[in-house]
Write an enzyme that holds these catalytic residues in place. Structure first.
Site, PDB file in Angstrom:
ATOM      1  N   TYR A  37      36.448  47.974  36.623  1.00 30.24           N
ATOM      2  CA  TYR A  37      36.647  46.783  37.541  1.00 30.24           C
ATOM      3  C   TYR A  37      37.447  45.629  36.260  1.00 30.24           C
ATOM      4  O   TYR A  37      37.274  45.581  34.917  1.00 30.24           O
ATOM      5  CB  TYR A  37      35.804  46.800  38.051  1.00 30.24           C
ATOM      6  CG  TYR A  37      35.045  47.388  39.513  1.00 30.24           C
ATOM      7  CD1 TYR A  37      36.319  47.034  40.322  1.00 30.24           C
ATOM      8  CD2 TYR A  37      34.101  47.614  39.354  1.00 30.24           C
ATOM      9  CE1 TYR A  37      35.591  47.779  41.337  1.00 30.24           C
ATOM     10  CE2 TYR A  37      33.230  48.284  40.629  1.00 30.24           C
ATOM     11  CZ  TYR A  37      34.233  48.258  41.775  1.00 30.24           C
ATOM     12  OH  TYR A  37      33.664  49.392  42.614  1.00 30.24           O
ATOM     13  N   HIS A 193      31.399  41.122  49.270  1.00 25.29           N
ATOM     14  CA  HIS A 193      31.460  41.494  48.340  1.00 25.29           C
ATOM     15  C   HIS A 193      30.522  42.489  48.048  1.00 25.29           C
ATOM     16  O   HIS A 193      30.763  43.571  47.133  1.00 25.29           O
ATOM     17  CB  HIS A 193      32.285  40.841  47.011  1.00 25.29           C
ATOM     18  CG  HIS A 193      33.606  40.705  46.542  1.00 25.29           C
ATOM     19  ND1 HIS A 193      34.284  39.508  47.054  1.00 25.29           N
ATOM     20  CD2 HIS A 193      34.630  41.994  46.897  1.00 25.29           C
ATOM     21  CE1 HIS A 193      35.247  39.931  47.773  1.00 25.29           C
ATOM     22  NE2 HIS A 193      36.418  40.885  47.472  1.00 25.29           N
ATOM     23  N   ARG A 223      47.115  41.028  42.703  1.00 24.19           N
ATOM     24  CA  ARG A 223      46.708  42.076  42.576  1.00 24.19           C
ATOM     25  C   ARG A 223      46.154  43.438  43.214  1.00 24.19           C
ATOM     26  O   ARG A 223      46.941  43.579  44.362  1.00 24.19           O
ATOM     27  CB  ARG A 223      44.882  41.514  41.748  1.00 24.19           C
ATOM     28  CG  ARG A 223      43.917  41.634  43.074  1.00 24.19           C
ATOM     29  CD  ARG A 223      42.707  41.436  43.218  1.00 24.19           C
ATOM     30  NE  ARG A 223      42.085  42.281  42.473  1.00 24.19           N
ATOM     31  CZ  ARG A 223      40.772  43.520  42.247  1.00 24.19           C
ATOM     32  NH1 ARG A 223      41.156  43.515  43.213  1.00 24.19           N
ATOM     33  NH2 ARG A 223      40.701  44.029  41.638  1.00 24.19           N
ATOM     34  N   ASN A 225      44.256  47.228  44.294  1.00 26.23           N
ATOM     35  CA  ASN A 225      42.523  47.542  44.200  1.00 26.23           C
ATOM     36  C   ASN A 225      43.483  49.321  45.023  1.00 26.23           C
ATOM     37  O   ASN A 225      44.328  49.641  45.024  1.00 26.23           O
ATOM     38  CB  ASN A 225      41.984  46.938  45.134  1.00 26.23           C
ATOM     39  CG  ASN A 225      40.798  47.431  45.206  1.00 26.23           C
ATOM     40  OD1 ASN A 225      39.939  47.857  44.105  1.00 26.23           O
ATOM     41  ND2 ASN A 225      39.699  47.003  46.679  1.00 26.23           N
ATOM     42  N   GLU A 265      45.861  49.446  47.368  1.00 24.08           N
ATOM     43  CA  GLU A 265      46.051  47.631  47.888  1.00 24.08           C
ATOM     44  C   GLU A 265      46.586  47.141  47.163  1.00 24.08           C
ATOM     45  O   GLU A 265      45.993  46.961  46.215  1.00 24.08           O
ATOM     46  CB  GLU A 265      44.268  47.434  48.349  1.00 24.08           C
ATOM     47  CG  GLU A 265      43.770  48.435  49.973  1.00 24.08           C
ATOM     48  CD  GLU A 265      42.450  47.638  49.852  1.00 24.08           C
ATOM     49  OE1 GLU A 265      42.035  47.801  50.415  1.00 24.08           O
ATOM     50  OE2 GLU A 265      41.961  47.059  48.935  1.00 24.08           O
ATOM     51  N   TYR A 316      31.848  54.809  45.308  1.00 23.66           N
ATOM     52  CA  TYR A 316      32.713  54.130  45.959  1.00 23.66           C
ATOM     53  C   TYR A 316      34.143  54.142  46.906  1.00 23.66           C
ATOM     54  O   TYR A 316      34.158  53.264  47.910  1.00 23.66           O
ATOM     55  CB  TYR A 316      32.244  52.423  44.813  1.00 23.66           C
ATOM     56  CG  TYR A 316      32.525  51.816  46.399  1.00 23.66           C
ATOM     57  CD1 TYR A 316      31.925  50.711  47.107  1.00 23.66           C
ATOM     58  CD2 TYR A 316      33.690  50.575  45.608  1.00 23.66           C
ATOM     59  CE1 TYR A 316      32.654  49.560  47.499  1.00 23.66           C
ATOM     60  CE2 TYR A 316      33.926  49.649  46.307  1.00 23.66           C
ATOM     61  CZ  TYR A 316      33.036  49.155  47.356  1.00 23.66           C
ATOM     62  OH  TYR A 316      33.963  47.977  47.772  1.00 23.66           O
ATOM     63  N   LYS A 317      34.908  54.814  45.999  1.00 26.45           N
ATOM     64  CA  LYS A 317      35.743  54.981  46.028  1.00 26.45           C
ATOM     65  C   LYS A 317      36.429  55.716  47.816  1.00 26.45           C
ATOM     66  O   LYS A 317      37.424  56.187  47.329  1.00 26.45           O
ATOM     67  CB  LYS A 317      36.981  55.079  45.169  1.00 26.45           C
ATOM     68  CG  LYS A 317      36.495  53.921  44.173  1.00 26.45           C
ATOM     69  CD  LYS A 317      36.917  52.784  44.269  1.00 26.45           C
ATOM     70  CE  LYS A 317      37.915  51.847  43.288  1.00 26.45           C
ATOM     71  NZ  LYS A 317      38.507  50.701  43.912  1.00 26.45           N
TER      72      LYS A 317
END
Length: 347
Positions: A37, A193, A223, A225, A265, A316-317
């Site tokens: 991250y 979050h 950014r 993601n 994203e 998580y991904k």
């Protein structure tokens, strides 16, 4: 109109596809051979010509089909679009930002005539022509945020600033990566979050919130993601997990290249002029493994990133269940050669 728009679906028979040009301009999210991250924020728009970063709002070959898919999702679940009463002005701000940007950046596709508050909007790809009075909701068929985001790729959250925090008080969310607007609406930055592993302890969200609160008028940022999903489905909401969750079990070594998608994203940030709200567009791009390995640098790098990623992040991904198959497939495209810096494919 000079742009070609695909006739494709993001559900059912899944006819979504990327042209060679769409693959080359795909916003690959990894600038090195490992991942952890980071805030990774930079100014927007601006970037190499022809990339998704060049314009304020990227319009590409998937535009018409993505808007059709949004119509289907909203017809099934109108709560994917919500706006608390105090956010109407922010909706007008967003409508202005999008219409002005699109008419400037894509004059062959969109036109906006303004005479005071008398506006005339033309959207050629969708066959829409509308005269309305800016700031008068009675002159639109729905609220301003809903009206313009039914015509704009990506999801949109409108964030209200108070108590030194940001609150998600409005949004059009139909292509989210497993989160729910209906659940999150009215929550603050840390609350929505909360499911993200590790990042809060690392201080990533504290830094991000501090940065976002300092964004001023005329300052625009972006950014990247990413997550992974099986099949090119835009709507991966918790509400529809029963539809897309079981698809993870349909991946095999023979079809993993076609069915496993990297979901990126492009997240952008705009301080809105009248409401002082923060607009948070979230544009989703999809490319399967076969698309990605057509660019040798990306094939090598993606193999290394997904092979070595923290197991908690793999879960998580959204690809832990298929990680072994994915890594084995990608390994055949990694010859051990070094990769060049940055996210862009080699010429």
């Amino acid at each position: 109109m000079t742009m070609h728009f695909n006739d494709e679906t993001f559900r059912g028979d899944y006819t979504y596809h990327n042209s060679p040009e769409a693959i080359r301009r795909f916003p690959f999210p990894f600038d090195q051979d490992s991942y952890m991250y980071s805030v990774n924020i930079e100014q927007h728009p601006g970037g190499p010509k022809g990339t998704p970063f060049e314009k304020t709002f990227d319009v590409d070959e998937h535009y018409v089909s993505e808007m059709a898919d949004r119509e289907i999702t909203l017809a099934e679940d109108p709560l994917r679009c919500q706006s608390l009463p105090h956010m109407e002005l922010a909706g007008w701000d967003l409508l202005e930002l999008i219409m002005v940007s699109k008419a400037r950046d894509y004059p062959e596709l969109f036109t906006l005539h303004r005479d005071g508050n008398d506006w005339h909007w033309i959207n050629r790809p969708l066959g829409i022509e509308k005269k309305f009075t800016f700031l008068d909701p009675a002159t639109l068929p729905c609220g301003p945020m809903e009206y313009i985001t039914r015509q704009t790729q990506g999801d949109f959250a409108l964030l209200h600033e108070r108590d030194n925090n940001l609150w998600m008080d409005a949004g059009m969310i139909t292509s989210q990566a497993d989160w729910s607007l209906d659940f999150d609406v009215g929550m603050n930055f840390f609350e929505w979050h909360a499911p993200v592993p590790k990042a809060r302890k690392m201080g990533v969200f504290d830094k991000a919130l501090k940065f976002l609160l300092a964004v001023g008028q005329g300052q625009h940022y972006r950014r990247l993601n990413w997550t992974m999903t099986v099949n090119p489905r835009l709507d991966t909401s918790p509400e529809n997990y029963h539809k897309w969750g079981p698809e993870k079990r349909t991946v095999t070594p023979e079809n993993v290249g076609q069915k496993q998608f990297l979901r990126v994203e492009l997240q952008t940030f705009f301080r809105l002029p009248r409401s002082n709200a923060l607009a948070f567009p979230i544009r989703c791009y999809l490319a399967n493994l076969e698309d990605l390995v057509s660019q040798p640098k990306w094939g090598r790098r993606l193999h290394r990133v997904l092979r070595d990623i923290d197991p908690a992040l793999a879960d998580y991904k959204g690809f832990a269940v298929n990680q072994k198959m994915i890594v084995e497939y990608l390994s055949q495209f990694d010859d051990g050669a070094p990769t060049s810096p940055g996210i862009f494919a080699d010429a």
